[in-house]
Design a protein around this motif. Structure first.
Motif, PDB file in Angstrom:
ATOM      1  N   VAL A 158       0.836  -1.208   0.000  1.00 20.96           N
ATOM      2  CA  VAL A 158       0.000   0.000   0.000  1.00 20.96           C
ATOM      3  C   VAL A 158       0.867   1.254   0.000  1.00 20.96           C
ATOM      4  CG1 VAL A 158      -1.724   1.311   1.299  1.00 20.96           C
ATOM      5  CG2 VAL A 158      -1.928  -1.179   1.115  1.00 20.96           C
ATOM      6  N   ASP A 159       1.943   1.234   0.776  1.00 26.77           N
ATOM      7  CA  ASP A 159       2.842   2.393   0.823  1.00 26.77           C
ATOM      8  C   ASP A 159       3.521   2.616  -0.526  1.00 26.77           C
ATOM      9  OD1 ASP A 159       2.231   2.831   3.478  1.00 26.77           O
ATOM     10  OD2 ASP A 159       3.909   1.624   4.227  1.00 26.77           O
ATOM     11  N   LYS A 160       3.943   1.525  -1.157  1.00 26.67           N
ATOM     12  CA  LYS A 160       4.596   1.663  -2.464  1.00 26.67           C
ATOM     13  C   LYS A 160       3.598   2.149  -3.522  1.00 26.67           C
ATOM     14  CE  LYS A 160       8.390  -1.586  -1.728  1.00 26.67           C
ATOM     15  NZ  LYS A 160       9.408  -0.533  -1.601  1.00 26.67           N
ATOM     16  N   LEU A 161       2.377   1.660  -3.461  1.00 29.96           N
ATOM     17  CA  LEU A 161       1.366   2.105  -4.413  1.00 29.96           C
ATOM     18  C   LEU A 161       1.076   3.593  -4.238  1.00 29.96           C
ATOM     19  CD1 LEU A 161      -0.742   1.564  -6.610  1.00 29.96           C
ATOM     20  CD2 LEU A 161      -2.340   0.864  -4.802  1.00 29.96           C
ATOM     21  N   LEU A 162       0.980   4.040  -3.003  1.00 25.12           N
ATOM     22  CA  LEU A 162       0.735   5.460  -2.734  1.00 25.12           C
ATOM     23  C   LEU A 162       1.872   6.320  -3.279  1.00 25.12           C
ATOM     24  CD1 LEU A 162      -0.928   7.684  -1.292  1.00 25.12           C
ATOM     25  CD2 LEU A 162       0.419   7.210   0.767  1.00 25.12           C
ATOM     26  N   ARG A 163       3.100   5.919  -3.001  1.00 24.81           N
ATOM     27  CA  ARG A 163       4.260   6.669  -3.501  1.00 24.81           C
ATOM     28  C   ARG A 163       4.304   6.656  -5.022  1.00 24.81           C
ATOM     29  NH1 ARG A 163       9.688   3.583  -2.956  1.00 24.81           N
ATOM     30  NH2 ARG A 163       8.633   2.538  -4.691  1.00 24.81           N
ATOM     31  N   ASN A 164       4.138   5.485  -5.612  1.00 27.00           N
ATOM     32  CA  ASN A 164       4.233   5.361  -7.066  1.00 27.00           C
ATOM     33  C   ASN A 164       3.135   6.145  -7.777  1.00 27.00           C
ATOM     34  OD1 ASN A 164       6.385   3.685  -6.537  1.00 27.00           O
ATOM     35  ND2 ASN A 164       5.321   1.786  -7.068  1.00 27.00           N
ATOM     36  N   THR A 165       1.948   6.154  -7.201  1.00 26.79           N
ATOM     37  CA  THR A 165       0.844   6.917  -7.796  1.00 26.79           C
ATOM     38  C   THR A 165       1.156   8.406  -7.784  1.00 26.79           C
ATOM     39  OG1 THR A 165      -0.766   5.245  -7.095  1.00 26.79           O
ATOM     40  CG2 THR A 165      -1.618   7.428  -7.642  1.00 26.79           C
ATOM     41  N   ASN A 195      13.100  17.453  -9.618  1.00 26.13           N
ATOM     42  CA  ASN A 195      13.270  18.894  -9.747  1.00 26.13           C
ATOM     43  C   ASN A 195      14.483  19.340  -8.920  1.00 26.13           C
ATOM     44  OD1 ASN A 195      12.392  19.242  -7.019  1.00 26.13           O
ATOM     45  ND2 ASN A 195      10.258  19.327  -7.690  1.00 26.13           N
ATOM     46  N   PRO A 196      14.948  20.578  -9.067  1.00 31.85           N
ATOM     47  CA  PRO A 196      16.164  21.003  -8.350  1.00 31.85           C
ATOM     48  C   PRO A 196      16.078  20.842  -6.832  1.00 31.85           C
ATOM     49  CG  PRO A 196      15.694  22.533 -10.125  1.00 31.85           C
ATOM     50  CD  PRO A 196      14.521  21.588 -10.066  1.00 31.85           C
ATOM     51  N   LEU A 200      18.476  18.360  -4.639  1.00 36.40           N
ATOM     52  CA  LEU A 200      19.306  18.847  -3.534  1.00 36.40           C
ATOM     53  C   LEU A 200      19.071  18.024  -2.270  1.00 36.40           C
ATOM     54  CD1 LEU A 200      21.265  20.972  -2.401  1.00 36.40           C
ATOM     55  CD2 LEU A 200      19.274  22.401  -1.881  1.00 36.40           C
ATOM     56  N   LEU A 201      17.813  17.779  -1.948  1.00 36.51           N
ATOM     57  CA  LEU A 201      17.491  17.004  -0.748  1.00 36.51           C
ATOM     58  C   LEU A 201      18.019  15.578  -0.863  1.00 36.51           C
ATOM     59  CD1 LEU A 201      13.814  18.189  -0.111  1.00 36.51           C
ATOM     60  CD2 LEU A 201      15.840  18.769   1.244  1.00 36.51           C
ATOM     61  N   TYR A 202      17.876  14.990  -2.040  1.00 39.11           N
ATOM     62  CA  TYR A 202      18.318  13.606  -2.229  1.00 39.11           C
ATOM     63  C   TYR A 202      19.835  13.500  -2.098  1.00 39.11           C
ATOM     64  CZ  TYR A 202      17.869   8.797  -3.852  1.00 39.11           C
ATOM     65  OH  TYR A 202      17.879   7.417  -3.921  1.00 39.11           O
ATOM     66  N   LYS A 203      20.551  14.431  -2.708  1.00 42.91           N
ATOM     67  CA  LYS A 203      22.013  14.390  -2.661  1.00 42.91           C
ATOM     68  C   LYS A 203      22.549  14.719  -1.272  1.00 42.91           C
ATOM     69  CE  LYS A 203      24.483  15.803  -6.155  1.00 42.91           C
ATOM     70  NZ  LYS A 203      25.072  16.599  -7.262  1.00 42.91           N
ATOM     71  N   ASP A 211      10.156   8.135   0.652  1.00 38.42           N
ATOM     72  CA  ASP A 211       9.426   9.399   0.785  1.00 38.42           C
ATOM     73  C   ASP A 211       9.425  10.248  -0.479  1.00 38.42           C
ATOM     74  OD1 ASP A 211       8.946   8.770   3.474  1.00 38.42           O
ATOM     75  OD2 ASP A 211      10.873   9.611   4.086  1.00 38.42           O
ATOM     76  N   VAL A 212       9.960   9.720  -1.578  1.00 32.62           N
ATOM     77  CA  VAL A 212       9.929  10.483  -2.831  1.00 32.62           C
ATOM     78  C   VAL A 212       8.477  10.592  -3.296  1.00 32.62           C
ATOM     79  CG1 VAL A 212      10.626  10.523  -5.251  1.00 32.62           C
ATOM     80  CG2 VAL A 212      12.259   9.800  -3.501  1.00 32.62           C
ATOM     81  N   MET A 213       7.996  11.812  -3.409  1.00 30.90           N
ATOM     82  CA  MET A 213       6.614  12.062  -3.823  1.00 30.90           C
ATOM     83  C   MET A 213       6.593  13.104  -4.937  1.00 30.90           C
ATOM     84  SD  MET A 213       4.421  10.185  -2.081  1.00 30.90           S
ATOM     85  CE  MET A 213       4.316   9.183  -0.589  1.00 30.90           C
ATOM     86  N   ASP A 214       5.389  13.449  -5.375  1.00 30.25           N
ATOM     87  CA  ASP A 214       5.232  14.354  -6.511  1.00 30.25           C
ATOM     88  C   ASP A 214       5.911  15.701  -6.304  1.00 30.25           C
ATOM     89  OD1 ASP A 214       3.517  15.153  -4.511  1.00 30.25           O
ATOM     90  OD2 ASP A 214       1.742  15.313  -5.785  1.00 30.25           O
TER      91      ASP A 214
END
Length: 323
Positions: A158-165, A195-196, A200-203, A211-214
């Motif tokens: 469910v968590d992966k589906l939410l993130r992927n959606t 996006n930039p 930045l947050l990822y790096k 937690d990667v979201m739209d």
């Protein structure tokens, strides 16, 4: 709570071993610690010494058992690394590895043709972009299955589906199936334009894969800070030890389809300048990343694994130099 941290730390330290080896090592170390504590207690406690004199045969049995446990566990501690070294250095294994490397020359040629000329030496249909909600549900199920044994990236469906959606709503080409020669789904590819701010947050190690979201994703026409090589995954049956034949061909298909996916996503932004970034858990993927010319960044990802970076021109030049 502390014992749980100790166990997880020990399990992490043995990350490079197989599951069976890890449990053997953990069992051996536990037995060694317990037997050592018993012998230390016997040496330091007068009451145990008195009990040993009075108990006779019982005390002898206890201490003989403890001594035997120590001898066996110490022998295993010494012997297992030597045995593992011998097994991983056997001539047959090295020959098999060399043969597999030779077979991957076909993969390298597939990738060279794509990076140098933008041409596919393989069917484009091997990569099938996930295009609707029902397909995304199945994709997320496979996503969950592919990473169920991962220490850092396993998670609830469910968590992966939410993130992927959330991600797909911002950029619809982020997720794709990889198909075998018969058109059956054998794996997945996940490539996300960030996006930039998301980059930045990822790096900086402040944004977990979970937690990667739209809000961190770049949509078409927006500035793109990096192309995140989020994941590739292969269904269990297609892995070299999974039961189906042609494991090497399956790996070739998975990797070249993933690179095709990267090419297609990056072409929607700026193929020649936008960097590609990935966070890598498995040592085998780390070795592959280095072979293809990825640079290891100083900062680790939020999930605790190293970050690697490369650009399309750098990948192209590196592939030219690999024989």
């Amino acid at each position: 709570m502390k014992s749980g941290h100790v166990f997880r730390g020990l399990n992490g330290a043995l990350k490079g071993f197989s599951r069976i080896e890890r449990w053997v090592w953990i069992g051996v170390l536990v037995a060694l610690v317990i037997s050592t504590l018993i012998r230390a207690a016997a040496a330091l406690s007068p009451s145990l010494g008195t009990w040993a004199q009075e108990a006779g045969h019982t005390s002898a049995l206890v201490f003989n058992t403890v001594g035997l446990a120590q001898a066996v566990t110490l022998s295993i501690v010494v012997a297992m690394p030597l045995l593992r070294y011998m097994l991983t250095r056997n001539p047959a294994g090295e020959l098999a590895k060399a043969l597999q490397t030779n077979r991957q020359s076909y993969l390298l040629e597939d990738l060279r043709r794509l990076t140098e000329h933008g041409e596919l030496r393989f069917p484009a249909e091997e990569l099938q972009i996930v295009s609707d909600n029902e397909a995304l549900k199945e994709f997320s199920r496979i996503n969950t299955e592919c990473f169920e044994e991962s220490a850092n990236y396993s998670g609830d469906y469910v968590d992966k589906l939410l993130r992927n959606t959330s991600i797909q709503e911002r950029y619809p080409k982020s997720f794709a199936y990889v198909l075998d020669e018969a058109g059956q789904r054998m794996g997945i590819s996940m490539v996300i334009p960030m996006n930039p701010t998301g980059t930045l947050l990822y790096k900086k190690g402040a944004l977990s894969d979970h937690d990667v979201m739209d809000i961190a994703v770049a949509s078409m026409g927006e500035p793109c800070g990096c192309i995140l090589l989020f994941a590739i995954g292969m269904l269990t049956d297609y892995r070299p030890d999974g039961g189906k034949s042609g494991g090497t061909q399956a790996i070739r298909t998975l990797i070249r389809s993933h690179v095709q996916h990267i090419w297609r996503v990056a072409s929607d932004f700026d193929l020649e300048t936008v960097p590609f970034i990935m966070q890598v858990e498995r040592p085998s993927i780390v070795r592959m990343a280095r072979m293809f010319g990825f640079r290891k960044l100083d900062q680790y990802g939020a999930d605790g694994d190293p970050l690697f970076e490369i650009t399309w021109p750098e990948l192209r030049e590196k592939l030219k130099s690999i024989s």
